[in-house]
Design an enzyme around this catalytic site. Structure first.
Site, short mmCIF file in Angstrom:
data_model
loop_
_atom_site.label_atom_id
_atom_site.label_comp_id
_atom_site.label_asym_id
_atom_site.label_seq_id
_atom_site.Cartn_x
_atom_site.Cartn_y
_atom_site.Cartn_z
N LYS A 110 48.16 41.51 38.59
CA LYS A 110 48.08 42.37 37.40
C LYS A 110 48.78 43.70 37.68
O LYS A 110 48.71 44.24 38.78
CB LYS A 110 46.62 42.60 37.01
CG LYS A 110 46.02 41.32 36.43
CD LYS A 110 44.65 41.55 35.82
CE LYS A 110 44.62 42.50 34.68
NZ LYS A 110 44.76 41.89 33.35
N SER A 111 49.41 44.24 36.65
CA SER A 111 50.18 45.47 36.80
C SER A 111 49.30 46.66 37.17
O SER A 111 49.76 47.58 37.84
CB SER A 111 50.97 45.77 35.54
OG SER A 111 50.11 46.00 34.45
N THR A 112 48.03 46.65 36.77
CA THR A 112 47.12 47.75 37.12
C THR A 112 47.07 47.93 38.63
O THR A 112 47.12 49.05 39.14
CB THR A 112 45.71 47.48 36.56
OG1 THR A 112 45.80 47.33 35.15
CG2 THR A 112 44.75 48.61 36.90
N TYR A 113 46.97 46.83 39.36
CA TYR A 113 46.95 46.90 40.82
C TYR A 113 48.35 47.15 41.38
O TYR A 113 48.54 47.94 42.30
CB TYR A 113 46.35 45.63 41.42
CG TYR A 113 44.84 45.61 41.38
CD1 TYR A 113 44.09 46.54 42.07
CD2 TYR A 113 44.16 44.65 40.65
CE1 TYR A 113 42.71 46.54 42.04
CE2 TYR A 113 42.77 44.63 40.61
CZ TYR A 113 42.04 45.57 41.30
OH TYR A 113 40.68 45.56 41.27
N THR A 134 41.79 31.19 46.49
CA THR A 134 41.74 32.25 47.50
C THR A 134 42.85 33.25 47.17
O THR A 134 44.00 32.87 46.99
CB THR A 134 41.92 31.68 48.92
OG1 THR A 134 40.79 30.85 49.21
CG2 THR A 134 41.99 32.79 49.96
N LEU A 135 42.47 34.51 47.06
CA LEU A 135 43.37 35.60 46.69
C LEU A 135 43.69 36.43 47.93
O LEU A 135 42.80 36.68 48.75
CB LEU A 135 42.70 36.51 45.66
CG LEU A 135 42.17 35.86 44.39
CD1 LEU A 135 41.16 36.79 43.71
CD2 LEU A 135 43.32 35.54 43.46
N GLU A 136 44.92 36.87 48.05
CA GLU A 136 45.29 37.78 49.12
C GLU A 136 45.72 39.10 48.49
O GLU A 136 46.62 39.12 47.65
CB GLU A 136 46.42 37.21 49.97
CG GLU A 136 46.72 38.04 51.21
CD GLU A 136 48.01 38.81 51.11
OE1 GLU A 136 48.09 39.90 51.71
OE2 GLU A 136 48.93 38.37 50.41
#
Length: 187
Positions: A110-113, A134-136
């Site tokens: 997401k662009s916010t991050y 699983t997210l990195e």
């Protein structure tokens, strides 16, 4: 391959493709603004669960994907995860996915991050793969960075092929099939 719309995503979710599922976009909780999650025009914004594995170099080991040292991570559970400067953390989605045989799913941060120097990386979800994703999260900044559990962190885009694949992820017994929780590298 064509990208699938919000209508298609809602129908697929009725069949169990995404659980739990939010049919619209959620932007506030208890009157406070959050990083949005739920169905968008041509995608689904997933939430980060409250389980994290934060990378640490206290053991000064070599990072080897074929022989990964689990001691390189510190387990953390909470509403906010602080990632050290120039480091990363693993997490998982709140949502459990069951990808249809004719669909390939691509995940984008997401662009916010991204606008804060926090990059989300996930490999494609292959046809008939299922599990928690699983997210990195990579903190590319020289400062500590915050990740919010229970809020949006990445968007899934669903691409449907005009021809069903001959061999799916499930057919070949993929090593991450049915994963639950944060899953470390496997060979």
């Amino acid at each position: 391959m064509s990208i699938k719309s919000d209508r298609w995503i809602r129908r697929a979710a009725e069949g169990g493709m995404i659980e739990p599922f939010e049919a619209g976009q959620v932007r506030t909780v208890n009157g406070g603004r959050i990083v949005s999650y739920g169905t968008s025009s041509y995608g689904y914004d997933v939430r980060c669960a409250d389980e994290f594995k934060i990378f640490t170099n206290i053991n000064s080991t070599i990072v080897d994907p074929k022989n990964f040292d689990e001691g390189s991570f510190v387990d953390f559970k909470g509403d906010v995860c602080i990632i050290p400067p120039n480091s990363f953390a693993l997490a998982r989605t709140v949502e459990y996915f069951r990808i249809p045989r004719s669909v390939l799913t691509i995940c984008l941060g997401k662009s916010t991050y991204a606008r804060c120097g926090i990059i989300v990386n996930v490999t494609p979800l292959e046809p008939e793969w299922e599990g928690h994703v699983t997210l990195e999260f990579s903190n590319t900044t020289p400062l500590p960075a915050k990740i919010y559990a229970g809020e949006g962190c990445a968007q899934m885009l669903f691409l449907e092929s005009d021809e069903v694949c001959e061999t799916s992820y499930r057919d070949r017994g993929g090593k991450y099939q049915g994963q639950r929780g944060v899953t470390l590298p496997r060979t």
